[in-house]
Design a protein around this motif. Structure first.
Motif, PDB file in Angstrom:
ATOM      1  N   GLU A  22     -42.893  35.660   9.688  1.00  0.00           N
ATOM      2  CA  GLU A  22     -43.796  34.528   9.518  1.00  0.00           C
ATOM      3  C   GLU A  22     -44.310  34.427   8.083  1.00  0.00           C
ATOM      4  O   GLU A  22     -44.427  33.329   7.533  1.00  0.00           O
ATOM      5  N   TYR A  26     -43.519  31.275   5.495  1.00  0.00           N
ATOM      6  CA  TYR A  26     -44.549  30.519   4.791  1.00  0.00           C
ATOM      7  C   TYR A  26     -44.220  30.418   3.309  1.00  0.00           C
ATOM      8  O   TYR A  26     -44.315  29.353   2.706  1.00  0.00           O
ATOM      9  N   TRP A  31     -45.266  25.803   4.927  1.00  0.00           N
ATOM     10  CA  TRP A  31     -45.788  25.088   6.079  1.00  0.00           C
ATOM     11  C   TRP A  31     -46.889  25.923   6.705  1.00  0.00           C
ATOM     12  O   TRP A  31     -46.783  27.145   6.813  1.00  0.00           O
ATOM     13  N   THR A  32     -47.949  25.251   7.153  1.00  0.00           N
ATOM     14  CA  THR A  32     -49.017  25.932   7.866  1.00  0.00           C
ATOM     15  C   THR A  32     -49.330  25.139   9.129  1.00  0.00           C
ATOM     16  O   THR A  32     -48.819  24.041   9.333  1.00  0.00           O
ATOM     17  N   ASN A  33     -50.200  25.673   9.949  1.00  0.00           N
ATOM     18  CA  ASN A  33     -50.618  24.972  11.157  1.00  0.00           C
ATOM     19  C   ASN A  33     -51.974  24.301  10.940  1.00  0.00           C
ATOM     20  O   ASN A  33     -52.715  24.077  11.886  1.00  0.00           O
ATOM     21  N   ALA A  34     -52.298  23.966   9.709  1.00  0.00           N
ATOM     22  CA  ALA A  34     -53.590  23.358   9.392  1.00  0.00           C
ATOM     23  C   ALA A  34     -53.763  22.015  10.096  1.00  0.00           C
ATOM     24  O   ALA A  34     -54.864  21.681  10.549  1.00  0.00           O
ATOM     25  N   THR A  35     -52.705  21.229  10.218  1.00  0.00           N
ATOM     26  CA  THR A  35     -52.791  19.941  10.895  1.00  0.00           C
ATOM     27  C   THR A  35     -53.152  20.126  12.358  1.00  0.00           C
ATOM     28  O   THR A  35     -54.016  19.425  12.895  1.00  0.00           O
ATOM     29  N   VAL A  36     -52.510  21.076  13.000  1.00  0.00           N
ATOM     30  CA  VAL A  36     -52.785  21.339  14.418  1.00  0.00           C
ATOM     31  C   VAL A  36     -54.214  21.834  14.591  1.00  0.00           C
ATOM     32  O   VAL A  36     -54.932  21.392  15.499  1.00  0.00           O
ATOM     33  N   GLU A  37     -54.648  22.732  13.726  1.00  0.00           N
ATOM     34  CA  GLU A  37     -56.013  23.248  13.814  1.00  0.00           C
ATOM     35  C   GLU A  37     -57.043  22.145  13.578  1.00  0.00           C
ATOM     36  O   GLU A  37     -58.079  22.091  14.242  1.00  0.00           O
ATOM     37  N   ARG A  39     -56.679  18.920  14.218  1.00  0.00           N
ATOM     38  CA  ARG A  39     -56.730  18.065  15.416  1.00  0.00           C
ATOM     39  C   ARG A  39     -57.445  18.772  16.552  1.00  0.00           C
ATOM     40  O   ARG A  39     -58.183  18.151  17.311  1.00  0.00           O
ATOM     41  N   HIS A  40     -57.234  20.055  16.677  1.00  0.00           N
ATOM     42  CA  HIS A  40     -57.916  20.822  17.716  1.00  0.00           C
ATOM     43  C   HIS A  40     -59.428  20.762  17.507  1.00  0.00           C
ATOM     44  O   HIS A  40     -60.193  20.583  18.457  1.00  0.00           O
ATOM     45  N   CYS A  67     -57.920  11.566  16.980  1.00  0.00           N
ATOM     46  CA  CYS A  67     -56.904  12.361  16.297  1.00  0.00           C
ATOM     47  C   CYS A  67     -56.038  11.528  15.356  1.00  0.00           C
ATOM     48  O   CYS A  67     -55.385  12.078  14.474  1.00  0.00           O
TER      49      CYS A  67
END
Length: 74
Positions: A22, A26, A31-37, A39-40, A67
């Motif tokens: 992982e 990166y 790429w990160t999961n910042a978009t998902v976080e 929206r959460h 969202c």
């Protein structure tokens, strides 16, 4: 780092070994999961503000609007 006999260093090295793929992905792709976080967090904030919303269709629609707010403004 493996020559240092300190528990914090050993723990950090173990973590780096466990997440090696992982970490490398990166640095290759950035790429990160910042978009998902993000929206959460928006969904959780929406849930706190509209806790007693009784209509499930309106609830789902509100989450979709919350969202995708950045898409609506442009």
């Amino acid at each position: 780092g493996e020559q240092i006999a300190h528990t914090a260093v050993k723990s950090a090295l173990k973590t780096m070994r466990n997440w090696q793929d992982e970490i490398l992905n990166y640095h290759h792709c950035r790429w990160t999961n910042a978009t998902v976080e993000g929206r959460h967090n928006r969904i959780k904030a929406f849930q706190r503000r509209h806790y007693f919303l009784r209509n499930p269709d309106r609830y789902k629609a509100g989450i979709l609007v919350e969202c995708n707010r950045h898409r609506l403004s442009s």
